[in-house]
Design an enzyme around this catalytic site. Structure first.
Site, short mmCIF file in Angstrom:
data_model
loop_
_atom_site.label_atom_id
_atom_site.label_comp_id
_atom_site.label_asym_id
_atom_site.label_seq_id
_atom_site.Cartn_x
_atom_site.Cartn_y
_atom_site.Cartn_z
N ARG A 85 -10.55 0.26 7.71
CA ARG A 85 -10.03 -1.10 7.96
C ARG A 85 -11.13 -2.10 8.17
O ARG A 85 -10.88 -3.30 8.25
CB ARG A 85 -9.17 -1.10 9.23
N ARG A 129 11.92 -7.46 17.52
CA ARG A 129 10.72 -6.80 18.03
C ARG A 129 9.62 -7.82 17.97
O ARG A 129 9.52 -8.59 17.05
CB ARG A 129 10.38 -5.62 17.13
N ARG A 188 -1.68 -11.03 12.34
CA ARG A 188 -2.11 -9.82 11.61
C ARG A 188 -2.76 -10.20 10.29
O ARG A 188 -3.71 -9.57 9.85
CB ARG A 188 -0.92 -8.89 11.38
N LYS A 193 0.84 -1.22 0.00
CA LYS A 193 0.00 0.00 0.00
C LYS A 193 0.87 1.26 0.00
O LYS A 193 0.66 2.16 -0.81
CB LYS A 193 -0.93 0.02 1.22
N ARG A 198 10.88 -7.61 5.68
CA ARG A 198 11.12 -6.26 6.18
C ARG A 198 12.13 -6.28 7.31
O ARG A 198 12.73 -5.29 7.65
CB ARG A 198 9.82 -5.67 6.74
P1 AMP Z 1 -0.43 1.39 11.49
O1 AMP Z 1 0.89 2.08 11.36
O2 AMP Z 1 -1.29 1.48 10.27
O3 AMP Z 1 -0.35 -0.01 12.04
O4 AMP Z 1 -1.23 2.24 12.61
C1 AMP Z 1 -0.66 2.51 13.86
C2 AMP Z 1 -1.76 2.68 14.91
O5 AMP Z 1 -2.67 3.71 14.53
C3 AMP Z 1 -2.63 1.45 15.10
O6 AMP Z 1 -2.05 0.55 16.02
C4 AMP Z 1 -3.91 2.07 15.66
O7 AMP Z 1 -3.75 2.41 17.03
C5 AMP Z 1 -4.02 3.35 14.88
N1 AMP Z 1 -4.80 3.20 13.63
C6 AMP Z 1 -4.34 3.37 12.34
N2 AMP Z 1 -5.33 3.17 11.44
C7 AMP Z 1 -6.44 2.87 12.16
C8 AMP Z 1 -7.80 2.56 11.82
N3 AMP Z 1 -8.25 2.52 10.55
N4 AMP Z 1 -8.68 2.28 12.83
C9 AMP Z 1 -8.29 2.35 14.11
N5 AMP Z 1 -7.02 2.63 14.51
C10 AMP Z 1 -6.11 2.89 13.55
#
Ligand code: AMP
Length: 193
Positions: A88, A139, A150, A13, A127
């Site tokens: 999401r 990590r 995931r 993405k 990665r």
């Molecule tokens: P990511 O880097 O996309 O994994 O996002 C980091 C954090 O942002 C996630 O662990 C959530 O706490 C929050 N987050 C990002 N996108 C969303 C979403 N669509 N809905 C809810 N929380 C989100």
């Protein structure tokens, strides 16, 4: 043009979003960047979201949609935008449609980067190469079982969202098992650009 980009871990993405926005002259809006900036600037919404982000939990929907609303009315979003990291879930997809209705806007396409499960796993593992883990300390979220979790969550939440967009004839499915250049080409072809 108003777009969302969807795909599981390692689907590409982020890799596709930047050149695509550049080509189309639209703004790239990434949920994690919005949240990161709001937290860094300690805005009211940022302080509320911080509690969840720090624990790795999803930010509650009513809070998140306020971030999206604030971002979509910024001047740079007037020429179009591509959302990454949101929606999401099917619920978030519906919330987004309500918001867009309210703003007098309409989504053009949901671009789904489809990759096989084995590619998701190998790209996510790639990665953080094993020698990197050994030398720099591993990590928790780079472990194969966490990546698998995931991936499972992605299938659980995303399939209903794909149905949501497909029913509304807004879904563009792209074969993202190809090279980044081929994926970009296929997206542009399907967008008629
Ligand atoms: P990511 O880097 O996309 O994994 O996002 C980091 C954090 O942002 C996630 O662990 C959530 O706490 C929050 N987050 C990002 N996108 C969303 C979403 N669509 N809905 C809810 N929380 C989100």
């Amino acid at each position: 043009m108003k777009l969302v980009i969807l795909g599981g871990p390692g689907a590409g993405k982020g890799t596709q979003a930047q050149p695509l926005c550049h080509h189309l002259g639209i703004s790239e809006i990434s949920t994690s960047n919005i949240l990161r900036e709001a937290i860094a600037c300690s805005t009211d919404l940022g302080r509320e979201a911080q509690i969840y982000v720090e624990k790795g939990e999803l930010v509650p929907d009513p809070l998140l949609i306020e971030f999206i609303r604030t971002r979509l009315v910024q001047p740079d979003a007037a020429n179009g935008w591509l959302l990454e990291g949101y929606p999401r879930t099917a619920f978030q997809a519906e919330e987004l449609d309500f918001l867009l209705d309210d703003l007098g806007q309409q989504l053009d396409w949901a671009i789904y980067l489809q990759v096989s499960e084995s590619v998701m796993m190998s790209r996510s593992l790639g990665r953080c190469p094993l020698q990197g883990i050994a030398s720099s300390g591993s990590r928790l979220d780079d472990q194969p079982e966490i990546i698998q979790r995931r991936i499972n969550l992605f299938y659980e939440r995303t399939i209903p969202m794909l149905e949501y967009y497909s029913y509304r004839q807004h879904l563009l499915t792209i074969n993202a098992d190809q090279s980044p250049q081929q994926v970009q080409q296929e997206i542009l072809q399907k967008l008629n650009r």
